[in-house]
Design a protein around this motif. Sequence first.
Motif, PDB file in Angstrom:
ATOM      1  N   PRO A   1       0.637  -1.444   0.180  1.00  0.00           N
ATOM      2  CA  PRO A   1       0.124   0.100  -0.132  1.00  0.00           C
ATOM      3  C   PRO A   1       0.960   1.272   0.185  1.00  0.00           C
ATOM      4  CG  PRO A   1      -1.067  -1.638   1.547  1.00  0.00           C
ATOM      5  CD  PRO A   1       0.350  -2.244   1.184  1.00  0.00           C
TER       6      PRO A   1
ATOM      7  N   PHE B   1      -3.233   1.099  -8.337  1.00  0.00           N
ATOM      8  CA  PHE B   1      -4.217   0.644  -7.340  1.00  0.00           C
ATOM      9  C   PHE B   1      -3.982  -0.872  -7.083  1.00  0.00           C
ATOM     10  CE2 PHE B   1      -7.158   4.367  -8.511  1.00  0.00           C
ATOM     11  CZ  PHE B   1      -6.640   5.655  -7.703  1.00  0.00           C
ATOM     12  N   SER B   2      -3.800  -1.631  -8.136  1.00  0.00           N
ATOM     13  CA  SER B   2      -3.764  -3.106  -8.096  1.00  0.00           C
ATOM     14  C   SER B   2      -2.520  -3.405  -7.105  1.00  0.00           C
ATOM     15  CB  SER B   2      -3.808  -3.721  -9.418  1.00  0.00           C
ATOM     16  OG  SER B   2      -4.758  -3.496  -9.945  1.00  0.00           O
TER      17      SER B   2
ATOM     18  N   GLN C   1      -1.039  -1.829  -5.088  1.00  0.00           N
ATOM     19  CA  GLN C   1      -1.355  -1.315  -3.435  1.00  0.00           C
ATOM     20  C   GLN C   1      -2.465  -2.239  -2.941  1.00  0.00           C
ATOM     21  OE1 GLN C   1      -2.466   2.626  -5.036  1.00  0.00           O
ATOM     22  NE2 GLN C   1      -1.407   3.252  -2.845  1.00  0.00           N
TER      23      GLN C   1
ATOM     24  N   ILE D   1      -5.594  -2.191  -3.839  1.00  0.00           N
ATOM     25  CA  ILE D   1      -6.874  -1.636  -3.694  1.00  0.00           C
ATOM     26  C   ILE D   1      -7.867  -2.291  -4.860  1.00  0.00           C
ATOM     27  CG2 ILE D   1      -8.314   0.506  -4.309  1.00  0.00           C
ATOM     28  CD1 ILE D   1      -5.695   1.959  -3.193  1.00  0.00           C
TER      29      ILE D   1
END
Length: 321
Positions: free
Chosen positions: A11, A48-49, A51, A53
Motif C-alpha cells: 500500500p 491501485f492494484s 497497492q 486496492i
Amino acid sequence: MLAAFVSTPAPKDPLSVLEVGERPEPVVPDGWTTIQVRAVSLNHHDLFSLQGIGLPEERMPMILGTDAAGIDEDGNEVVVHGVIASPGWMGDETLDPKRSLLSEVHQGSMAERVAVPKRNLLPKPADLSFAEAACLPTAWLTAYRMLFVRSGLRPGQTVLVQGASGGVATALIVLGRAAGYRIWVTGRSEEKRAAALALGAEQAFESGARLPERVDGVMETVGAATWSHSIKSLKPGGVLVTSGATTGFNPGAELNRVFFTQLSVIGSTMGTKDELEALIQMCAVTGIRPQIDVELPLTEAREGFARMSEGRTNGKIVFTL
C-alpha cells in the motif's frame, strides 16, 4: 510468457512490488479466446492494484492491465473491451453487480498473450495504430461515457476538466473539442496547461483558480484535491460527472452547495462494448487520436509506472510487445 504482474500488495510503496518476468500461458475457458498483445496502456487502476486496492492478496499473482490491442487467433487486428460481464448478463455490462475488469478476477493484458471472452473483441481499424487502439478501452472509453452518455451536456456548453494531463483528462479535451464543447482545464504546471491548450482546450487555469465564469459541467477524476473547486465552479443546475478519485475518495461533500444550487453529481464507470464501438467509429470519422505521452517496451514497465506515480504524464503511457 513475459508479463508485468504483482504477487503481494504494498500500500505505501507500490512500485516495490511490480514484477516483470515469466508467467504461465493463459487459461482459456469456453467462449473465450487468446489474443497476441501488441500494445497495452497504463492506467491508475494498475497502480491501485499494486497497492491491493480492489485486488486482494488471495487473487495474486495477478498480471496487470485492463485493456489491449493485438491479433486474434484468426490473424485479425482487434481491440479488447476490458469489462468482463458475468455469464448470462444482458444489457449494460457496467451495471452488472458481478462485472470485473481484466486484472481483477481474470489475468490482465500486460503480457504477451491474454485470454478474453470472444464477445469482448472489436475490429481495429487499419489506420489506428496498436498503441493508439490500446488507449481506447479504458481511459478514452471512460471519457466518452462521461461526456456523451452520462453528463446530459450539449455541444456549445462550457465544460471544466480537472487535472489536464492524465489519460482520461486528455481524452476529454480531444473528444470534447471534436464534438463542439467549450473545454476549460486546470493543471498544476505551466507545461501541463500549455499541453492542454495545444490539444484543443480553450482556456487553461492553475489548479484551484477562480474561473472567469461558472461552467455548465465539470469532469472529475482527481477527487479530494479538486472536489471543492469543482463544486464551486458550477452554474446553478450544473452537472459534475465523476469517474475516479486519484487523490482520495472522501472529500467534503459540500451538500449545502449541492442542494441550494441544485447541482447534479453523477457517477460514471468505464463504458459498454457498444460505446467502445461508437468511440472507435468517432476516431475514424473525425481523425482524432489518443494523446500518447510515451511508448515503452514492456520490459521497461517500471519506468512507465514511475512516470504515472510521480505525475510525469502528458497523455497515455503505452507498453508495446
